[in-house]
Design an enzyme around this catalytic site. Sequence first.
Site, mmCIF file in Angstrom:
data_model
loop_
_atom_site.group_PDB
_atom_site.id
_atom_site.type_symbol
_atom_site.label_atom_id
_atom_site.label_comp_id
_atom_site.label_asym_id
_atom_site.label_seq_id
_atom_site.Cartn_x
_atom_site.Cartn_y
_atom_site.Cartn_z
ATOM 1 N N CYS A 41 0.827 -1.198 0.000
ATOM 2 C CA CYS A 41 0.000 0.000 0.000
ATOM 3 C C CYS A 41 0.861 1.248 0.000
ATOM 4 O O CYS A 41 1.803 1.345 0.758
ATOM 5 C CB CYS A 41 -0.847 0.035 1.257
ATOM 6 S SG CYS A 41 -2.454 -0.625 1.017
HETATM 7 C C1 HEM Z 1 -4.998 -2.208 1.175
HETATM 8 C C2 HEM Z 1 -5.083 -1.010 1.281
HETATM 9 C C3 HEM Z 1 -4.733 0.095 0.325
HETATM 10 C C4 HEM Z 1 -4.024 0.084 -0.811
HETATM 11 C C5 HEM Z 1 -3.363 -1.068 -1.456
HETATM 12 C C6 HEM Z 1 -4.025 1.427 -1.307
HETATM 13 C C7 HEM Z 1 -3.420 1.805 -2.467
HETATM 14 C C8 HEM Z 1 -3.410 3.079 -2.889
HETATM 15 C C9 HEM Z 1 -2.848 3.500 -4.101
HETATM 16 C C10 HEM Z 1 -2.173 2.630 -5.071
HETATM 17 C C11 HEM Z 1 -3.003 4.821 -4.191
HETATM 18 C C12 HEM Z 1 -2.492 5.684 -5.273
HETATM 19 C C13 HEM Z 1 -3.476 6.362 -6.025
HETATM 20 C C14 HEM Z 1 -2.711 7.291 -6.903
HETATM 21 O O1 HEM Z 1 -2.029 6.832 -7.791
HETATM 22 O O2 HEM Z 1 -2.753 8.495 -6.677
HETATM 23 C C15 HEM Z 1 -3.654 5.243 -3.045
HETATM 24 C C16 HEM Z 1 -3.941 6.521 -2.797
HETATM 25 C C17 HEM Z 1 -4.400 6.930 -1.591
HETATM 26 N N1 HEM Z 1 -4.823 6.141 -0.570
HETATM 27 FE FE1 HEM Z 1 -4.792 4.187 -0.542
HETATM 28 N N2 HEM Z 1 -4.714 2.202 -0.482
HETATM 29 C C18 HEM Z 1 -5.156 1.424 0.543
HETATM 30 C C19 HEM Z 1 -5.890 1.813 1.575
HETATM 31 C C20 HEM Z 1 -6.067 3.120 1.898
HETATM 32 C C21 HEM Z 1 -6.804 3.545 2.995
HETATM 33 C C22 HEM Z 1 -7.522 2.642 3.924
HETATM 34 C C23 HEM Z 1 -6.724 4.902 3.003
HETATM 35 C C24 HEM Z 1 -7.265 5.864 3.963
HETATM 36 C C25 HEM Z 1 -7.742 5.621 5.047
HETATM 37 C C26 HEM Z 1 -5.950 5.298 1.909
HETATM 38 C C27 HEM Z 1 -5.651 6.607 1.610
HETATM 39 C C28 HEM Z 1 -5.159 6.959 0.444
HETATM 40 C C29 HEM Z 1 -4.939 8.318 0.068
HETATM 41 C C30 HEM Z 1 -5.179 9.528 0.930
HETATM 42 C C31 HEM Z 1 -4.481 8.304 -1.226
HETATM 43 C C32 HEM Z 1 -4.111 9.519 -2.025
HETATM 44 C C33 HEM Z 1 -4.978 9.738 -3.119
HETATM 45 C C34 HEM Z 1 -6.383 10.003 -2.778
HETATM 46 O O3 HEM Z 1 -6.648 10.739 -1.850
HETATM 47 O O4 HEM Z 1 -7.261 9.497 -3.478
HETATM 48 N N3 HEM Z 1 -5.565 4.194 1.243
HETATM 49 N N4 HEM Z 1 -3.907 4.153 -2.250
#
Ligand code: HEM
Lengths: 396, 352, 105
Positions: free
Chosen positions: C104
């Site tokens: 992640c």
């Molecule tokens: C298994 C769990 C997770 C994986 C594999 C994952 C994966 C990712 C990936 C690949 C991105 C990149 C998106 C981009 O290219 O900009 C991303 C963005 C983001 N993720 Fe996750 N994520 C996970 C869970 C979470 C959770 C639970 C949260 C928050 C509580 C989170 C918060 C964010 C935030 C803040 C971004 C920045 C972009 C946005 O706000 O949309 N992620 N995540």
Amino acid sequence: MPELRKTPMLDQLLDGPFPSFVKEIKKGAEKNEACNDLLGQLELSYEEKITHWKHGGIVGVTGYGGGVIGRYSDVPEQFPGLTEFHTMRVNQPAGWFYKTDRLRKLLDIWEKRGSGLTNFHGATGDIILLGTHTDELQNVADDLAHEGWDLGGSGSDLRTPSACVGPGRCEWACIDTLDIVDTLTRRYQNELHRPMWPYKFKIKISGCANDGVAAKARADCSIIGTWKDNIQVNRTEVVNYVNGGFDIIGQVVDKCPTKCISYNPVTKSLSIDDNNCVRCHNCINKMPKALRQGKINGATILIGGHAPILQSAFMSWVVVPFMEMKPPYTEISDLLEKIWEWWDENGKMRERTGELIYRLGMRSFLKATGLPAVPQMVLHPRTNPFFFWDKEEVNQ
Amino acid sequence: MVKTDFGPPKYLDMMSDLCKRNYGKWKYHEVLDTGTLVHVAENGEKLYTVRSATPRLIHIDTLRVFCDLADKYCNGFFRFTSRHSIEFLLEDESNIEPLKADLHAMGYSPGGVGNTISNMLHTQGWIHCHTPAIDASGIVKAVMDEVFDYYTEAKLPARLRLSLACCLNMCGAVHCSDVAIVGIHRVPPKVLDEKVAKMCEIPNVVAACPTRAIRPEPAKKSVVINDEKCMYCGNCYTMCPAIPIFDPKNDGAAIFVGGKVSDARHPAMFSKLAVPYIPNEPPKWPTVVKTVRMLIDVYAKDAKQGERYGEWINRIGWERFFKVTGLPFTDKHIDDYIFSVPTFRSTATFKW
Amino acid sequence: MPFIDVNGEQLEVDEDGFLQDPEKWNEDVAKYLAKTEQVEELTEEHWKMVNYLHDYFKKYQIAPMVRKLCKDNGMDLKKVYELFPTGPAKGACKIAGLPKPTGCV
Ligand code: HEM
Ligand code: HEM
Ligand code: HEM
Ligand code: HEM
Ligand code: SF4
Ligand code: SF4
Ligand code: SF4
Ligand code: SF4
């Protein structure tokens, strides 16, 4: 500059009353190749119903292990502007307050060195700068540092903590959410910038039970303001609400989850049986001028919230029903450090704190942190007789 | 050596004198209309807030216009909310209407305060992520256009929170929303053996699968997936780029309802499944949009004043919910994941 | 996919510069990759970490968690960043010829 990409599908999202993200990208497309190609690639995704981003890359800036998310297009021949399109996370000021002169500096840097596209804000709270080249990353970070902007967290580290607006503009903040988030963020810069744990750890802080930053649902450590003494009632204002036609029975008395409010229509007076109040905040929400929280303020600390992958999602659960939150916030820091130490020592790869507690049991968590078991931790005691005893607890 | 670890800008440097003067000394607030709030401090000073939803994906030129407006009307100060709305902080009441007019002129409408739908939380989707099953921004735009009246007019029984996550990682807080859209896959991922052998840490891939559907295949230095056990979460793809899970013919959206995060009245609740699958229909996702509209209309009509979506369903019961919405109840709605048994009913008391 | 040239041999790397085939790793490759990660010269301390990572991966097919990596080498994280300014995952793992760490963001 190549000609503007044709986007017949996306163009259908230009009109309508809600502000259009397509319009935002188009603003950049006229002067920036990456924005133009983003339009093209997105149109392709709309045609094919599939993403065209490759699995995340590992890029970064010197001295930090996080803060940058690598991103490459899987069709770079078609969209050369997206060959490298990395995201940078910038640590937001507590409460997302901005002064225009400071923000303009950041915008200028992003104009010069990136796509010009942003997210205000990402789901963890950071400012997201969307899309730049690998060889610009260090420059962006340096320029930002020069103007006093630091990167946020990503990867298996402390994610950028965030907090509700709190005392900055809200009468219901039982704790100084902004000072707490600012203090903790500064105290744990190393944990924020250098991934070192089994997985990510999030801290979110809400000033009251309304939980404006959804701390309970999405933070490994949720800090939620509350009070211990009695709700303050302003009798004159109660009368004013009633005289103004407010449905005090329907909106307040009947909605109280513990039925601890009584109202006398003759005297137009309201009384609260505070011993039975669970501090859910509904009555205060509904009559902000008449009812105020008590004066003995602090926070409830909940642990373990995270998203559903693997075990199922959890909402955070109570580990400290009431903690005084006075600067320099030593008590919460002590607790956090003990939790991290225990989790880091025992956690498996990609195991969140909540999942570890679930695997090893609250018993083992409480022992590691030295917290006492209290009834506020559970909805009800267990219904099965399958509990463990330590050697020290039984007669040898 | 570059400067590191100095932290974010100090919030007090980003706050107006009025906010600093009354820091922690706010007395009460009132909702003036669906786009405007006033906060009154103990010393009687007033701070007006004009809130407007943004698409979250914002170009710097738009942010510069926001800065211009803040300079013109707010002494240079504004803030954002946790739901990607912008809030202009005014000291002079007479600036409210001119500011709103300027916002309208640039295509932004104040709203989202009080018993309305506020801005829709969402994630990256096809704009910038590698795992989405659906787009984010496009669906949000289409849905918000459709339910815009609920954003500008306070005609709901209580506030309503919409959100969208484009895959099960759920980067946005959708699992505790009144109405949530989630991207789902419906077929197991494909294993590209040769690439797995090169690029992936096999023990981690095996461990990543929540249903233990993956086992190592040492002969090929790869893994095999037991399709029967896979529930398409995509976690293995997160761990290993050589196990892609996309299928444009089968990816789509599920809709969940009845969650909330605040503890007011009823404690926070998770959202529960209402619609298991709607295919991707870019660019305007008409079926998703129509379904969300219907879900909100039914609630707006049937719920009692002050009842959040989940509280309404708790009162009328799920069997009534499926009746009044006309949505089919299927085997997909019955939990068969890890903690399912407590969700089964064990009484003989229902509604018809 | 791009290639790097180490002593006349063409080695495939991914867009972030991680070696695609761990079998192709050797000391010269490590030296080459070190330069791309702001490590001008691999000292004895560098080699200790690099060899440790390489051996660990060979044995378990995964990279160690950061805590383990620090503990097993008797270094704190600060020291690791002093040696590898771009961090243990991007810097040290790349030099040691491990595949790109995932998870992640
Ligand atoms: C298994 C769990 C997770 C994986 C594999 C994952 C994966 C990712 C990936 C690949 C991105 C990149 C998106 C981009 O290219 O900009 C991303 C963005 C983001 N993720 Fe996750 N994520 C996970 C869970 C979470 C959770 C639970 C949260 C928050 C509580 C989170 C918060 C964010 C935030 C803040 C971004 C920045 C972009 C946005 O706000 O949309 N992620 N995540
Ligand atoms: C099925 C529908 C669900 C959806 C669509 C959903 C969606 C999400 C999303 C988008 C987030 C990211 C929050 C953020 O922005 O920080 C999230 C986080 C979370 N979800 Fe859910 N969720 C669902 C079900 C559940 C369930 C059933 C639970 C618990 C039993 C749960 C518990 C959590 C928790 C604890 C987090 C915290 C996130 C973190 O920081 O990792 N969710 N969920
Ligand atoms: C919280 C847990 C449980 C409670 C409180 C509980 C309580 C009871 C009670 C009070 C009875 C007696 C009913 C009667 O004679 O009128 C009963 C019967 C029974 N229970 Fe449980 N039980 C629990 C869990 C279980 C579990 C986990 C199982 C099996 C896996 C189980 C299997 C049975 C069986 C087979 C009977 C006999 C039913 C019959 O033949 O009348 N119970 N249980
Ligand atoms: C390992 C756990 C348990 C075992 C081995 C067990 C065993 C038994 C047995 C053998 C009986 C029948 C006694 C008789 O001949 O009348 C019984 C009855 C009963 N058990 Fe349990 N029990 C267990 C757990 C529980 C629990 C957790 C509850 C309730 C919370 C419970 C509630 C009852 C009740 C109410 C009866 C009386 C049934 C009656 O009046 O006929 N039992 N149990
Ligand atoms: S969570 Fe409570 S204190 Fe924080 S902004 Fe919301 S109502 Fe105010
Ligand atoms: S805070 Fe909640 S529980 Fe307490 S009196 Fe008010 S409505 Fe009742
Ligand atoms: S929810 Fe899934 S697809 Fe969407 S941004 Fe997060 S990880 Fe990417
Ligand atoms: S998609 Fe999820 S359930 Fe299916 S094999 Fe991958 S990890 Fe396992």
